[in-house]
Design an enzyme around this catalytic site. Structure first.
Site, PDB file in Angstrom:
ATOM      1  N   THR A   1      -8.316  -1.840  -1.693  1.00  0.00           N
ATOM      2  CA  THR A   1      -7.510  -3.194  -2.765  1.00  0.00           C
ATOM      3  C   THR A   1      -7.727  -4.530  -2.766  1.00  0.00           C
ATOM      4  O   THR A   1      -7.712  -4.638  -3.654  1.00  0.00           O
ATOM      5  CB  THR A   1      -6.115  -2.892  -2.008  1.00  0.00           C
ATOM      6  OG1 THR A   1      -5.309  -1.212  -1.768  1.00  0.00           O
ATOM      7  CG2 THR A   1      -4.951  -3.331  -2.583  1.00  0.00           C
TER       8      THR A   1
ATOM      9  N   ASP B   1       1.514  -1.229   0.231  1.00  0.00           N
ATOM     10  CA  ASP B   1       0.236  -0.167  -0.256  1.00  0.00           C
ATOM     11  C   ASP B   1       0.687   1.387   0.113  1.00  0.00           C
ATOM     12  O   ASP B   1       1.807   1.664   1.201  1.00  0.00           O
ATOM     13  CB  ASP B   1      -0.986   0.123   1.375  1.00  0.00           C
ATOM     14  CG  ASP B   1      -2.416   0.920   1.067  1.00  0.00           C
ATOM     15  OD1 ASP B   1      -2.732   1.951   0.099  1.00  0.00           O
ATOM     16  OD2 ASP B   1      -3.031   0.943   1.862  1.00  0.00           O
TER      17      ASP B   1
ATOM     18  N   SER C   1      -6.973   4.241  -3.177  1.00  0.00           N
ATOM     19  CA  SER C   1      -6.618   2.810  -3.162  1.00  0.00           C
ATOM     20  C   SER C   1      -7.448   2.317  -4.042  1.00  0.00           C
ATOM     21  O   SER C   1      -7.333   1.500  -5.047  1.00  0.00           O
ATOM     22  CB  SER C   1      -6.416   2.629  -2.430  1.00  0.00           C
ATOM     23  OG  SER C   1      -7.146   2.152  -1.141  1.00  0.00           O
TER      24      SER C   1
END
Length: 173
Positions: free
Chosen positions: A133, A40, A80
């Site tokens: 994600t 991330d 994200s």
């Protein structure tokens, strides 16, 4: 003409003269397993820093690497959800969208494509399964905040197993 021009011409000639070596390289064998790891917020600067701190990392052993622009469809600053959708589905979308194109239509993910070809699919995350994600690889929702609907998308995902958090999103379903 400047010296820079001549240097660039020499470099260009050297690259062209070596191109036959690339064309003769042996093709890579078909993989039996594919593991996609997403750090991330991780980028090239993080990988470079790691290489500077420790010389023998797993990254140094990778035979194949790739790069992808993951910015949102309508903005260079992304979140994200849009970034993971670009990775999972190969399409740009707007910030907060999960597994959808910029037209708000569902986009086919790499996990769906591989599942249709008979590959086993698993998603492992240290976050919640409904987090933006991991969700981009199986869900299709206009907002990452629609966690109950993202959780419902698990049933039609084609994913064989999930490991991660978020049990509370599945308790009442």
């Amino acid at each position: 003409m400047s010296n820079l021009f001549y240097v660039l011409c020499i470099i260009f000639w050297m690259l062209l003269s070596q191109s036959h070596l690339v064309a003769q390289a042996a093709p890579l064998a078909k993989p039996s397993k594919i593991i996609l790891m997403i750090g991330d917020g991780m980028g090239l600067s993080h990988i470079s820093m790691l290489a500077g701190l420790e010389k023998n990392t797993a990254f140094e052993e990778f035979q194949v690497i790739g790069m992808q622009k993951t910015h949102a469809f309508d903005a260079l600053i992304t979140d994200s959800a849009a970034s993971a959708t670009a990775i999972a589905c190969g399409v740009k979308t707007f910030n907060n969208a999960i597994g959808m194109g910029p037209d708000s239509m569902p986009a086919q993910s790499i996990t769906k494509r591989l599942s249709a070809l008979g590959w086993g699919i698993g998603i492992v995350t240290t976050a919640s399964i409904v987090h933006a994600t991991p969700a981009a690889f199986y869900a299709h929702q206009p907002s990452r905040a629609l966690t109950e609907f993202i959780a419902k998308d698990v049933a039609n995902s084609g994913v064989d197993f999930f490991i991660g958090g978020g049990k509370r999103y599945f308790d009442d379903q």
